[in-house]
Design an enzyme around this catalytic site. Sequence first.
Site, PDB file in Angstrom:
ATOM      1  N   LYS A   7       6.089  24.017  23.098  1.00 37.37           N
ATOM      2  CA  LYS A   7       5.385  23.496  21.931  1.00 37.37           C
ATOM      3  C   LYS A   7       6.396  23.060  20.859  1.00 37.37           C
ATOM      4  CE  LYS A   7       1.917  24.922  18.555  1.00 37.37           C
ATOM      5  NZ  LYS A   7       1.025  25.985  18.084  1.00 37.37           N
ATOM      6  N   LYS A  65       9.762  38.775  18.747  1.00 37.70           N
ATOM      7  CA  LYS A  65      10.760  38.823  17.669  1.00 37.70           C
ATOM      8  C   LYS A  65      11.608  40.085  17.772  1.00 37.70           C
ATOM      9  CE  LYS A  65       7.877  36.312  14.318  1.00 37.70           C
ATOM     10  NZ  LYS A  65       6.948  36.558  13.188  1.00 37.70           N
ATOM     11  N   LYS A  73       9.081  24.374  14.513  1.00 35.50           N
ATOM     12  CA  LYS A  73       9.857  24.162  13.293  1.00 35.50           C
ATOM     13  C   LYS A  73      11.236  24.802  13.391  1.00 35.50           C
ATOM     14  CE  LYS A  73       6.813  25.625  10.164  1.00 35.50           C
ATOM     15  NZ  LYS A  73       6.330  26.033   8.837  1.00 35.50           N
TER      16      LYS A  73
END
Length: 329
Positions: free
Chosen positions: A193, A112, A196
């Site tokens: 993967k 991040k 969201k």
Amino acid sequence: MKKRVLSGVQPSGNLHIGNYLGALKNWVEIQYDYESIFCIVDLHAITVYQKPEELRNNIRTLAALFLACGVDPKHSAVVVQSTVKQHAELAWLLTCVTPVGWLERMTQYKAKAALQETIGDGILQYPVLMAADILLYQAHVVPVGDDQAQHLELTRDIAQRFNSLYGETFVMPETKLPAVGARIMGLDEPDKKMSKSATGAGHAVALLDPPEVIRKKIMRATTDSNPAVDFAALGAGVRNLLTIYQAFAGCTDEQIRSRFEGMRYGDLKKQVAEIVVESLAPIQQRYREITASPEYLDAVLEESAARVRPVAEATVALVKDRMGVYSRR
Ligand code: TRP
């Protein structure tokens, strides 16, 4: 006495079949074997900016989806993190025993941080808050995806450090990874993967997608240049479709093989789409029923918070006492 299980999901983005098959379905299956607490971690969500109106809606949607997927609020607590203030309080107390170096080493933090010029303190603190969620209730078992395994290790390190500084206080939580096959990949990029936060329109099937959208997304899923299913040479995309089918149908490897070997991709996709549509229909139906009465949802959330609050209060009182911060005599 039953052991306690705890897990959490961020109320950001749309819950999808990867979340369902990798987490929620499993929670529902194990909930009665434990004393169960499932958290909607809104304080984690705000570590990155959320539009307030969207966040408010996402919290309710997620709570309703937990119930629609089969979390039984008579047995399991469905807790919105911010409604039990001890999550934040314990996070501070734990921050004080956590070396910054441990946090800077977290893979998710590094990923991040690499994307941003200035990085909010909340992003660095994220895993301490997660440790607080878990240690607050002295949870024994924490079902999470493998991407959260490092956060669980950190949780144990923090607990251990606290225990060695101030005396035995915390239960060591155990990580429970989902069964193999529960890892669902993106439909458009089957090497990643299902996520969201991915933006591709055909990336994920959301739990609330209408049947025609589900069919369209699955029919467009990435496969490979072979015409038909060949178990001797399965590409990532086809393997993912087979995994989705198997997870919803609950059948064996053998049954999957005999059903799909040699089947053309178009037919495979039709069958996958149908089982997904069929499996999500009752969830969507329950979701509509639950959201038709907002008072019911509020009552569940309030009752759950009230049920777990005494545990949270006891842990924080103990931790404060151990640390010597003010408490009334
Ligand atoms: N970090 C977790 C995730 O993104 C969410 C989470 C927050 C969580 N607190 C937790 C998971 C406590 C398990 C236990 O998936």
